[in-house]
Write an enzyme that holds these catalytic residues in place. Structure first.
Site, PDB file in Angstrom:
ATOM      1  CB  CYS A  80      -0.913  -0.143   1.171  1.00 44.71           C
ATOM      2  SG  CYS A  80      -1.957   1.460   1.347  1.00 44.71           S
ATOM      3  CB  CYS A 128      -4.972  -0.380   2.573  1.00 46.99           C
ATOM      4  SG  CYS A 128      -3.692  -0.684   3.868  1.00 46.99           S
ATOM      5  CB  CYS A 131      -3.938   3.400   5.960  1.00 49.46           C
ATOM      6  SG  CYS A 131      -3.705   3.202   4.070  1.00 49.46           S
ATOM      7  CB  CYS A 151      -9.464  -4.588 -11.547  1.00 50.37           C
ATOM      8  SG  CYS A 151      -9.470  -3.399 -12.756  1.00 50.37           S
TER       9      CYS A 151
END
Length: 162
Positions: A80, A128, A131, A151
């Site tokens: 991330c 994520c 976060c 995707c």
């Protein structure tokens, strides 16, 4: 139906869809859930450039074919960009021919999902789990063994070669 009536009706339908949508942006999601990594709006804006912020915090989308990670083929891990959490192993990446980096599976305990009903479509948004940064969407047209296509916006990811 005259043009004015058509215009007013169209605006009302779009505004109503936005108002009654159950989708939340990453910022709204963050206010409803507790994430391990939390930044203020200003801190996110300092950490990310304008386009990264639009995609990762306001659920924007990068243009198809524009990601530098689209044709990345080396072994590694995709993290991330918001908090550096490992999200996807490169061994699960495949060419979906959609113009976005695609994976058939995330790493365990790395992502979260929510319903996304914007634009008169039903989709599954993926973010994520640490976060809350928006990554992209999950579809049911991927390869086996999962049948899923994650995707993703490459701008939300950082690739770490191993």
């Amino acid at each position: 139906m005259n043009r004015r009536h058509f215009f007013v009706t169209t605006v009302c339908v779009i505004a109503g869809a936005k108002y009654f949508s159950t989708s939340l942006t990453a910022e709204e999601l963050a206010s409803d859930l507790t994430f391990e990594v939390i930044y203020t709006k200003k801190q996110w804006q300092e950490k990310l450039n304008d386009f990264e912020y639009k995609v990762m915090r306001e659920e924007g989308t990068e243009r198809a074919g524009s990601s530098s990670l689209l044709h990345e083929k080396r072994a590694g891990i995709y993290n991330c960009k918001g908090c550096d959490l490992p999200l996807y192993d490169a061994s699960t990446k495949y060419d979906s021919r959609t113009g976005w980096p695609s994976f058939y599976q995330s790493l365990p305990n790395s992502v979260g999902t929510k319903d996304d009903n914007k634009f008169f479509m039903q989709r599954t948004e993926v973010h994520c789990r640490r976060c809350g940064s928006h990554l992209g969407h999950i579809f049911d047209d991927g390869p086996q063994p999962t049948g899923k296509r994650h995707c993703l916006n490459g701008i939300s990811l950082v690739f770490r070669a191993v």
